[in-house]
Scaffold this motif. Structure first.
Motif, PDB file in Angstrom:
ATOM      1  N   MET A  49       2.396  -4.846   2.688  1.00  9.02           N
ATOM      2  CA  MET A  49       3.502  -5.031   1.773  1.00  9.02           C
ATOM      3  C   MET A  49       3.983  -3.664   1.306  1.00  9.02           C
ATOM      4  SD  MET A  49       3.899  -7.505  -1.399  1.00  9.02           S
ATOM      5  CE  MET A  49       2.651  -8.427  -0.583  1.00  9.02           C
ATOM      6  N   ASP A  50       5.286  -3.516   1.261  1.00  5.81           N
ATOM      7  CA  ASP A  50       5.821  -2.216   0.857  1.00  5.81           C
ATOM      8  C   ASP A  50       6.541  -2.314  -0.481  1.00  5.81           C
ATOM      9  OD1 ASP A  50       8.260  -3.391   1.465  1.00  5.81           O
ATOM     10  OD2 ASP A  50       8.571  -2.257   3.295  1.00  5.81           O
ATOM     11  N   VAL A  51       7.002  -1.180  -0.938  1.00  4.45           N
ATOM     12  CA  VAL A  51       7.647  -1.110  -2.249  1.00  4.45           C
ATOM     13  C   VAL A  51       8.936  -1.931  -2.285  1.00  4.45           C
ATOM     14  CG1 VAL A  51       8.957   1.013  -1.815  1.00  4.45           C
ATOM     15  CG2 VAL A  51       8.212   0.464  -4.139  1.00  4.45           C
ATOM     16  N   ALA A  52       9.628  -2.061  -1.157  1.00  4.18           N
ATOM     17  CA  ALA A  52      10.860  -2.855  -1.123  1.00  4.18           C
ATOM     18  C   ALA A  52      10.576  -4.321  -1.452  1.00  4.18           C
ATOM     19  CB  ALA A  52      11.540  -2.719   0.234  1.00  4.18           C
ATOM     20  N   ASP A  53       9.483  -4.858  -0.926  1.00  2.00           N
ATOM     21  CA  ASP A  53       9.133  -6.244  -1.227  1.00  2.00           C
ATOM     22  C   ASP A  53       8.838  -6.438  -2.712  1.00  2.00           C
ATOM     23  OD1 ASP A  53       9.312  -7.409   1.404  1.00  2.00           O
ATOM     24  OD2 ASP A  53       7.496  -6.291   1.899  1.00  2.00           O
ATOM     25  N   GLY A  63      12.627 -10.791   0.409  1.00  2.00           N
ATOM     26  CA  GLY A  63      11.408 -10.021   0.643  1.00  2.00           C
ATOM     27  C   GLY A  63      10.247 -10.912   1.052  1.00  2.00           C
ATOM     28  N   ARG A  64       9.115 -10.268   1.313  1.00  2.00           N
ATOM     29  CA  ARG A  64       7.934 -10.982   1.814  1.00  2.00           C
ATOM     30  C   ARG A  64       7.250 -11.840   0.756  1.00  2.00           C
ATOM     31  NH1 ARG A  64       5.823  -5.823   4.917  1.00  2.00           N
ATOM     32  NH2 ARG A  64       7.284  -5.893   6.646  1.00  2.00           N
TER      33      ARG A  64
END
Length: 167
Positions: free
Chosen positions: A1-5, A122-123
């Motif tokens: 998981m990244d910061v965008a999610d 997002g995820r």
């Protein structure tokens, strides 16, 4: 998981909770449904009670869908439509700035939800978990198109502003 999610989840959570609070306030706050109905009638909408209930249902439902990240383009469309109606009927005559009851705030909510429809939820969303992948130009077009048709239809059917009195 990244910061965008995480950022998309934060946007969904904040706007979703804001919409739920707004709808709940129209329902249970201050003047409750009768007060909200009088306000809508004062803005030129016929059948204010119907619109008070539609507003409550739309705002709470859209907020819930946003928090869940479910059917995101449609949830965004609902927010955009509510903000268009509010902006056009209640805030536009007052100019831009929110401290003068202007349309600044509703514009930010509408533009942010349009961007969310384009970016996707997002995820950390039920859309992702259930493989609903409607975003990009398609998500934005659905959100904006449904909002524009809904707003236009509502105003065409129910908005009957009182003529301004001669000065």
């Amino acid at each position: 998981m990244d910061v965008a999610d995480l950022a998309l989840a934060l946007i969904r959570l904040v706007i979703g909770a804001t919409m739920i609070a707004h709808g709940t306030n129209h329902w249970l706050g201050g003047g409750r449904i009768p007060g909200t109905a009088r306000w809508f009638t004062g803005l030129g909408l016929r059948n204010g009670t119907l619109h008070a209930w539609l507003s409550v249902i739309t705002e709470i439902s859209a907020g819930t869908l946003l928090i869940l990240g479910l059917l995101t383009p449609l949830a965004c469309a609902a927010v955009i439509s509510v903000m268009l109606v509010a902006g056009l009927l209640a805030h536009r005559p007052n100019g831009f700035f929110v401290f003068k009851e202007g349309y600044e705030y509703v514009l930010v909510l509408a533009a942010t939800t349009l961007a969310l429809a384009a970016l996707g939820p997002g995820r950390l969303s039920l859309d992702h978990a259930t493989d609903i992948t409607i975003h990009g130009w398609t998500g934005a077009a659905i959100a904006l198109g449904v909002a524009a048709v809904s707003t236009t239809g509502l105003l065409a059917l129910y908005w009957r502003p009182q003529p301004e009195e001669a000065a």
